[in-house]
Motif scaffolding. Structure first.
Motif, PDB file in Angstrom:
ATOM      1  N   LEU A   1       0.821  -1.211   0.000  1.00  0.00           N
ATOM      2  CA  LEU A   1       0.000   0.000   0.000  1.00  0.00           C
ATOM      3  C   LEU A   1       0.860   1.268   0.000  1.00  0.00           C
ATOM      4  CD1 LEU A   1      -2.585  -1.248   2.662  1.00  0.00           C
ATOM      5  CD2 LEU A   1      -3.032  -0.981   0.214  1.00  0.00           C
ATOM      6  N   ASN A   2       2.164   1.104  -0.272  1.00  0.00           N
ATOM      7  CA  ASN A   2       3.095   2.238  -0.311  1.00  0.00           C
ATOM      8  C   ASN A   2       3.133   3.026   1.001  1.00  0.00           C
ATOM      9  OD1 ASN A   2       4.042   1.864  -2.989  1.00  0.00           O
ATOM     10  ND2 ASN A   2       2.035   2.551  -3.709  1.00  0.00           N
ATOM     11  N   LEU A   3       3.167   2.296   2.085  1.00  0.00           N
ATOM     12  CA  LEU A   3       3.198   2.953   3.394  1.00  0.00           C
ATOM     13  C   LEU A   3       4.561   2.804   4.065  1.00  0.00           C
ATOM     14  CD1 LEU A   3      -0.407   1.977   4.557  1.00  0.00           C
ATOM     15  CD2 LEU A   3       0.376   4.231   3.815  1.00  0.00           C
ATOM     16  N   GLU A   4       5.610   2.766   3.235  1.00  0.00           N
ATOM     17  CA  GLU A   4       6.972   2.597   3.770  1.00  0.00           C
ATOM     18  C   GLU A   4       7.332   3.714   4.754  1.00  0.00           C
ATOM     19  OE1 GLU A   4       9.005   0.068   3.376  1.00  0.00           O
ATOM     20  OE2 GLU A   4       7.976  -0.987   1.757  1.00  0.00           O
ATOM     21  N   GLU A   5       6.879   4.932   4.453  1.00  0.00           N
ATOM     22  CA  GLU A   5       7.218   6.059   5.330  1.00  0.00           C
ATOM     23  C   GLU A   5       6.595   5.863   6.720  1.00  0.00           C
ATOM     24  OE1 GLU A   5       7.154  10.917   5.049  1.00  0.00           O
ATOM     25  OE2 GLU A   5       6.221   9.809   3.401  1.00  0.00           O
ATOM     26  N   ASP A   6       5.375   5.316   6.726  1.00  0.00           N
ATOM     27  CA  ASP A   6       4.730   4.981   8.001  1.00  0.00           C
ATOM     28  C   ASP A   6       5.538   3.934   8.762  1.00  0.00           C
ATOM     29  OD1 ASP A   6       2.625   6.597   7.164  1.00  0.00           O
ATOM     30  OD2 ASP A   6       1.095   5.214   7.922  1.00  0.00           O
ATOM     31  N   ILE A   7       5.981   2.896   8.049  1.00  0.00           N
ATOM     32  CA  ILE A   7       6.730   1.811   8.698  1.00  0.00           C
ATOM     33  C   ILE A   7       7.974   2.368   9.375  1.00  0.00           C
ATOM     34  CG2 ILE A   7       8.055  -0.310   8.304  1.00  0.00           C
ATOM     35  CD1 ILE A   7       6.224  -0.888   5.913  1.00  0.00           C
ATOM     36  N   ILE A   8       8.679   3.232   8.642  1.00  0.00           N
ATOM     37  CA  ILE A   8       9.917   3.807   9.186  1.00  0.00           C
ATOM     38  C   ILE A   8       9.605   4.625  10.445  1.00  0.00           C
ATOM     39  CG2 ILE A   8      11.749   5.501   8.692  1.00  0.00           C
ATOM     40  CD1 ILE A   8      11.556   4.289   5.722  1.00  0.00           C
TER      41      ILE A   8
END
Lengths: 245, 245
Positions: free
Chosen positions: A216-223
């Motif tokens: 879902l392109n939520l890499e920034e959230d994961i970081i």
């Protein structure tokens, strides 16, 4: 753990799923730390850190809709996506420009707010995330009671990221001799955290929820969710609202 | 795991407690491996290895008493001790002199027989223990279906020793490309097994059940339960009885 208790130490038990909570929660005097690293409890911490006055956690979309109709800012997430018609999902980044300072907002999520609802009878309900790890550890230590670390999991299943946080927190508590009675689930969590801590992002590479968020392109959230100790705030549940503890 | 499935691989999910089983068991075509390392499933394997024809697992002491009155040899264990009036508890060493060759016996235990009872609707119920690890892996591979590794736990709680066996078995299955869809619980179990495998006895030193058994002077049982691949038998549930598969 009752039968193993020395009588001088507090128990620290990790509960891997809301379904198991009634098995572990035998005494209302217990402190419960609710953990939903990806992303509900991290988002709640972020909200409080960015000036939100209170977060009202609700379990169902019906309750969330009621609040929306009353004019509240309402977040609603199901299966990692924002529910149509609501203001946000459970991204911790939603709060970063501080535009909800002083406001009371409402949140319902797939796993996290359900876990908070289950824990509400405890003597204290604390919201845990990597962003306030040390602050939560200090706060819980001062309470000096038995502790359950309640992982929200994913749709009632075990998940890795909540377990890693539980391990990180349990390890800090175990440094204090009054928290020396560690359940098997706690020992397992600590071992997993130590295996992961130097590269949590990599360790979680195959985990089901990290893969789900990446799609879902939520890499920034994961970081954001994996960054330690951004904050010294400890959100706690008080009269049905989460506020700074 | 359904939503992540590639469609070409079987899922392998570790279920850490009988309470969680309904969450994981969504399809009756699934194979369930029941795991109670200390000591029920190890005892059942030992019984079959030493010539016992069949083991009837029962969940309650009432059922066990009924069988006893009918003249069966009946084992009954609660909280790690033999229940008064029964022939044995769940020590795997009870069978070692082979005196029950060809007999059908009955067993009820705190955790293991309850887990077997829960799993009975599955397409196949397999009894797993370190003593038949490789044989179980081969057997399950040949079935080529989704698999749940059901840890009996301790009074519905997570325990370490069952998790280590689940990790050992899952790791073997994962070598086969048709078992490549690993749940978070499975990944965690594999990591824990690899951390423990060179010294399982030491790794379990602080575990609640190893301590419990040590207090009862059951060290010899513990050593038996942790020994790998003593046997190539695979006990399975068939018409309510556990027999050689």
């Amino acid at each position: 753990m009752g039968e193993e208790s020395s009588g001088f130490s507090n128990t620290v038990e990790v509960c891997f799923s809301p379904v198991l909570f009634p098995v572990y929660f035998q005494d209302k005097d217990t402190v419960v730390v609710v953990i939903d690293v990806f992303r509900a409890t991290t988002a709640i911490c972020s909200a409080i850190d960015h000036g939100v006055e209170a977060v009202i956690p609700v379990a169902t979309l019906e309750e969330a809709t009621d609040y929306k109709q009353k004019g509240f800012i309402v977040g609603a997430e199901r299966s990692a996506e924002v529910v149509e018609g609501f203001d946000f999902g459970n991204s911790p980044l939603f709060f970063k420009n501080g535009e909800f300072k002083g406001k009371t907002i409402v949140l319902t999520t797939t796993n996290g707010t359900k876990a908070i609802e289950m824990a509400k009878e405890a003597s204290k309900v604390v919201i845990g995330s990597f962003s306030n790890l040390d602050a939560v550890a200090d706060y819980v230590e001062r309470l000096d009671k038995n502790v359950i670390l309640l992982c929200a999991g994913w749709k009632d299943r075990f998940n890795l990221e909540d377990t890693l946080f539980a391990g990180a927190l349990a390890q800090k508590l175990a440094l204090n001799l009054r928290f020396s009675d560690l359940a098997d689930s706690t020992q397992a969590s600590i071992k997993l955290y130590n295996a992961a801590k130097d590269d949590m992002y990599g360790f979680l590479g195959e985990s089901s929820h990290r893969k789900r968020l990446s799609r879902l392109n939520l890499e920034e959230d994961i970081i954001y969710c994996l960054k330690l100790n951004k904050s010294t705030n400890v959100p706690v549940l008080k009269d049905g609202k989460i506020v700074k503890g």
